[in-house]
Design a protein around this motif. Structure first.
Motif, PDB file in Angstrom:
ATOM      1  N   GLY A   1     -35.994 -12.783  46.281  1.00 14.77           N
ATOM      2  CA  GLY A   1     -34.988 -13.735  46.716  1.00 14.77           C
ATOM      3  C   GLY A   1     -33.883 -13.132  47.553  1.00 14.77           C
ATOM      4  N   HIS A   2     -32.658 -13.619  47.349  1.00 19.86           N
ATOM      5  CA  HIS A   2     -31.523 -13.281  48.200  1.00 19.86           C
ATOM      6  C   HIS A   2     -31.000 -11.870  47.972  1.00 19.86           C
ATOM      7  CE1 HIS A   2     -28.024 -14.014  50.672  1.00 19.86           C
ATOM      8  NE2 HIS A   2     -27.205 -13.717  49.675  1.00 19.86           N
TER       9      HIS A   2
ATOM     10  N   ARG B   1     -31.239 -20.302  42.751  1.00 12.46           N
ATOM     11  CA  ARG B   1     -31.638 -20.297  44.170  1.00 12.46           C
ATOM     12  C   ARG B   1     -31.693 -18.886  44.745  1.00 12.46           C
ATOM     13  NH1 ARG B   1     -28.105 -22.340  47.380  1.00 12.46           N
ATOM     14  NH2 ARG B   1     -26.384 -22.758  45.939  1.00 12.46           N
TER      15      ARG B   1
ATOM     16  N   ALA C   1     -38.311 -15.522  49.354  1.00 10.97           N
ATOM     17  CA  ALA C   1     -38.076 -16.633  48.430  1.00 10.97           C
ATOM     18  C   ALA C   1     -36.597 -17.016  48.363  1.00 10.97           C
ATOM     19  CB  ALA C   1     -38.584 -16.270  47.040  1.00 10.97           C
ATOM     20  N   ASP C   2     -35.783 -16.509  49.283  1.00 11.51           N
ATOM     21  CA  ASP C   2     -34.351 -16.799  49.316  1.00 11.51           C
ATOM     22  C   ASP C   2     -34.113 -18.283  49.571  1.00 11.51           C
ATOM     23  OD1 ASP C   2     -31.618 -16.779  49.591  1.00 11.51           O
ATOM     24  OD2 ASP C   2     -31.561 -15.365  51.259  1.00 11.51           O
ATOM     25  N   ARG C   3     -33.353 -18.926  48.672  1.00  8.76           N
ATOM     26  CA  ARG C   3     -32.947 -20.320  48.886  1.00  8.76           C
ATOM     27  C   ARG C   3     -31.435 -20.444  49.011  1.00  8.76           C
ATOM     28  NH1 ARG C   3     -34.320 -23.835  44.687  1.00  8.76           N
ATOM     29  NH2 ARG C   3     -34.560 -22.119  43.212  1.00  8.76           N
TER      30      ARG C   3
ATOM     31  N   PRO D   1     -30.810 -19.718  54.843  1.00  9.09           N
ATOM     32  CA  PRO D   1     -32.012 -20.253  55.485  1.00  9.09           C
ATOM     33  C   PRO D   1     -32.848 -19.143  56.114  1.00  9.09           C
ATOM     34  CG  PRO D   1     -30.054 -21.490  56.137  1.00  9.09           C
ATOM     35  CD  PRO D   1     -29.567 -20.297  55.392  1.00  9.09           C
TER      36      PRO D   1
END
Length: 293
Positions: free
Chosen positions: A281-282, A197, A253-255, A258
């Motif tokens: 991502g994160h 994620r 694209a961070d999951r 939020p």
């Protein structure tokens, strides 16, 4: 000629030993290689105001110096900024720049302390004040929350602020608390899911390396940090008091966090602007270091 042959043989033996080490201990070998690369790139391990840190100092004595602090997140370390410190994929930090990636309390050489966000921000302030009077402060995830708190505590010392996929606001989805609990009590399966994620691109991690990744997270004060979280420390009501020019930098694209939180930071901090990083991502400092640089 004999000396050259001996030197070549020594290099071959070292290379084979390094390959063997990586095969047996891929995570530990990777960490060691990253640290050696930092040193080769001009960074050094220092202690600043009580915290351990990686520093790359390109400031001439007595000359003007732009100081940039890098603050990691929960379960992470200052090594997360290695690509930014080295300028990978982007021009290296220019002359007249000092980069300082701090280890938060209890992490990789920094002594344990109070793990509440205001206390961690105060510890970072002490570290930064020992090196420069004014800073650009860049914080990722929990490090973003600490950096925003620092900007409120030390407005004269934080001249600009970059929050990278930062937490620190209330979250009705429960996703952030779930993530914090995963990092506070990690298992191989939980961290595999978290990594899936957290990154846009799938990471090629050898199966035998995951246990060492989990052990590394457990060696840091993740449980203590979770236990120190207090609702009154979130910044929903206080963020408007941040005076430093602020950029909200967001791996789209961070999951893990939020996307709505990035939008809320922009609404709450006066004059803040939002910069999205696509296909990231994160942890943009690892996945998209050129954009962060």
């Amino acid at each position: 000629m004999k000396r050259l042959k001996a030197a070549a043989l020594t290099l071959l033996v070292l290379a084979l030993a390094g390959a063997g080490l990586f095969a047996a201990y891929p995570f530990q070998a990777s960490v060691t290689a990253r640290k050696l690369t930092l040193r080769a790139g001009g960074a050094r391990r220092v202690h600043a105001g009580g915290l351990a840190a990686w520093e790359r100092d390109r400031c001439a004595p007595g000359a003007a110096c732009r100081c940039v602090a890098l603050v990691h997140g929960m379960g992470d370390s200052a090594l997360t900024w290695d690509n930014v410190i080295l300028g990978r994929g982007a021009p290296p930090p220019p002359a007249g720049t000092r980069l300082l990636a701090v280890e938060l309390p209890g992490t990789d050489g920094s002594p344990p302390s109070d793990y509440a966000v205001p206390a961690q921000a105060a510890a970072v302030k002490t570290a930064l004040a020992s090196r420069c009077p004014r800073w650009t402060v860049v914080g990722n995830s929990l490090g973003g929350w600490i950096s925003a708190e620092l900007a409120l505590q030390w407005p004269e010392g934080v001249e600009s602020l970059v929050l990278v996929n930062a937490v620190g606001l209330s979250d009705d989805t429960g996703l952030l608390l779930e993530t914090a609990r995963i990092l506070a009590d990690p298992t191989v399966e939980k961290i595999k899911d978290f990594s899936g994620r957290a990154y846009f691109k799938t990471r090629a991690v050898p199966a035998r390396a995951w246990a060492a990744v989990v052990a590394s997270i457990k060696s840091r004060p993740t449980r203590e940090t979770l236990a120190a979280f207090k609702l009154e420390h979130v910044l929903d009501r206080r963020a408007k008091g941040i005076k430093a020019p602020t950029v909200i930098l967001w791996g789209s694209a961070d999951r893990v966090v939020p996307a709505s939180m990035g939008e809320r930071w922009v609404r709450l901090i006066p004059g803040a602007r939002f910069v999205a990083i696509p296909e990231c991502g994160h942890l943009p400092q690892q996945e998209c270091p050129a954009a962060v640089s």
